[in-house]
Every structure is written in C-alpha cells, then in structure tokens.
Design an enzyme around this catalytic site. Structure first.
Site, PDB file in Angstrom:
ATOM      1  N   SER A 109       0.817  -1.216   0.000  1.00 30.44           N
ATOM      2  CA  SER A 109       0.000   0.000   0.000  1.00 30.44           C
ATOM      3  C   SER A 109       0.853   1.270   0.000  1.00 30.44           C
ATOM      4  O   SER A 109       0.365   2.335  -0.378  1.00 30.44           O
ATOM      5  CB  SER A 109      -0.949   0.021   1.200  1.00 30.44           C
ATOM      6  OG  SER A 109      -0.237   0.148   2.415  1.00 30.44           O
TER       7      SER A 109
ATOM      8  N   LYS B 178       0.716   4.350   6.943  1.00 33.22           N
ATOM      9  CA  LYS B 178       0.098   5.219   5.950  1.00 33.22           C
ATOM     10  C   LYS B 178       0.640   6.645   6.112  1.00 33.22           C
ATOM     11  O   LYS B 178       1.331   6.966   7.077  1.00 33.22           O
ATOM     12  CB  LYS B 178      -1.425   5.249   6.119  1.00 33.22           C
ATOM     13  CG  LYS B 178      -2.130   3.934   5.838  1.00 33.22           C
ATOM     14  CD  LYS B 178      -2.106   3.549   4.385  1.00 33.22           C
ATOM     15  CE  LYS B 178      -2.890   2.283   4.110  1.00 33.22           C
ATOM     16  NZ  LYS B 178      -2.255   1.084   4.684  1.00 33.22           N
TER      17      LYS B 178
END
Length: 218
Positions: free
Chosen positions: A136, A173
């Site tokens: 990701s 993230k």
C-alpha cells in the site's frame, strides 16, 4: 577530493537532506519540481541522475521516493561518528513482525529479534523496526518485507508517514488532517484512503524515520 556540484544540483541535494530530516523520507520527483520551479518532474529526474552519476545519491528504479544519500562529505545522516568502535556505535533495536489484533506493538511475542544499527543512519534514533506487509506504500519506496524504522510518538505533522492503530489493526500510511477530519493515505493507487471517523478507536503509534531494505535490487 570533494565532488563539485552545480548550484542547482546543490539545491536539490539540500532539499533531499531537509526532507529526509523532516519526514524520514526523500521527496518525489514531482515535489522537487514544485519546490524548485521546474516545469515537469522529468527536469528533476535529469538532475537526480546527474547527482547519482557524481556519487551524491543512489536511485532505485521504479520507486517515486527511491532516493538514498550516499556516505559522502556533507551527507551527515549517512555517516556514523568517527573513531568510535562499531560495537559502541550500534544500538540494538527490536524488530517487530506481525502484530496481533489489539495487542501492544512491542509485546514480547511480536519481537522477532534485535538488530544492531548505527543511529546516524536515521533522521531520528528509532525505537523499533517494523516489518512491512503489503504494497500500500509502494510509491513512497516502502515495499513488502522492508524494515520501517519507527520513532514512538503520539503526535505527527500533516504529510508524515506514520504507524497508526485503527481498532485492532496496525497500519503504515501517510497522515492527513483536514480540520477535524483524519485520513490515512496509501501511496499506491490500487488502495483506497482510510477515513477515520469519530467512532473509530484511533491512535498514532509512531512516525517513520527511515527504512532498511532486506531484498536485493532487481
């Protein structure tokens, strides 16, 4: 003998150093272009290739943030202190693998082993290394199996790459705050942003201060 850089090359090198010191990661080509007024990211890429040819940086093909400072004079974050034995220079940092749902990251059962590192390799001395799972954050140069160096803190600035806990899950993230809204942004278009709602159990576990790649470059 010191490598002679052009004025523009020195500006780009200084920008790379400052971004690594600020966020733990180098800028993208687009960010370099915006910061220095280039018309396109291709112009930044040309300067980066020139810096790599002079040995000031190393480039990783296919990664938007695949820029690494080399151990040359001035690249202080890539140097260890002189005249100190390797044993003294190194810190033993726990390596955390899979984190079980709802349990502390540094719980004994999560620590695979301790790794000796030189603290000068990172913008801040990390508290632990977290083994990355998934892709990701691929476009930030963070790949599956990489070891993310993490500094424990409950606070982070907008745009920093963080280790966050959302409910029972721990994720890596980029943090974005817009008013009272919190988003956790991936660096891969195949993944969707995570919107943190007021009902979510959310906390910051730390900020990324560097990266160790464990797989060979292709």
């Amino acid at each position: 003998m010191a490598v002679k850089l052009t004025e523009r090359q020195q500006q780009i090198l200084d920008l790379i150093r400052s971004e690594i010191a600020r966020t733990g990661f180098p800028p993208t080509r687009a960010e370099i272009a915006r910061a220095l007024g280039f018309k396109s990211a291709n112009a930044a890429e040309d300067h980066l290739k020139a810096l790599a040819k002079k040995g000031a940086i190393e480039l990783t093909a296919g990664a938007s943030r695949g820029i690494r400072l080399t151990p040359m004079p001035g690249n202080s974050i890539a140097h260890a202190v002189d005249h100190v034995s390797d044993a003294i220079k190194q810190l033993l940092i726990p390596l955390v693998g899979h984190v079980a749902a709802g349990s502390p990251i540094l719980a004994a059962e999560h620590v695979e082993r301790e790794i000796g590192i030189e603290p000068a390799l990172f913008s801040q001395v990390p508290d632990y290394l977290l083994r990355v799972r998934g892709l990701s954050m691929r476009d930030a140069g963070i790949l599956n199996g990489d070891l993310l160096a993490v500094k424990k803190t409950p606070d982070a600035r907008n745009g920093q790459i963080v280790v966050a806990r959302l409910g029972d899950e721990v994720t890596v993230k980029r943090l974005m705050r817009i008013g009272n809204r919190i988003e956790l942004l991936p660096e891969n278009p195949n993944f969707s942003p995570i919107i943190v709602t007021p009902d979510d159990e959310f906390s910051l576990e730390g900020i990324a201060v560097g990266l160790i790649r464990t797989t060979a470059l292709q």
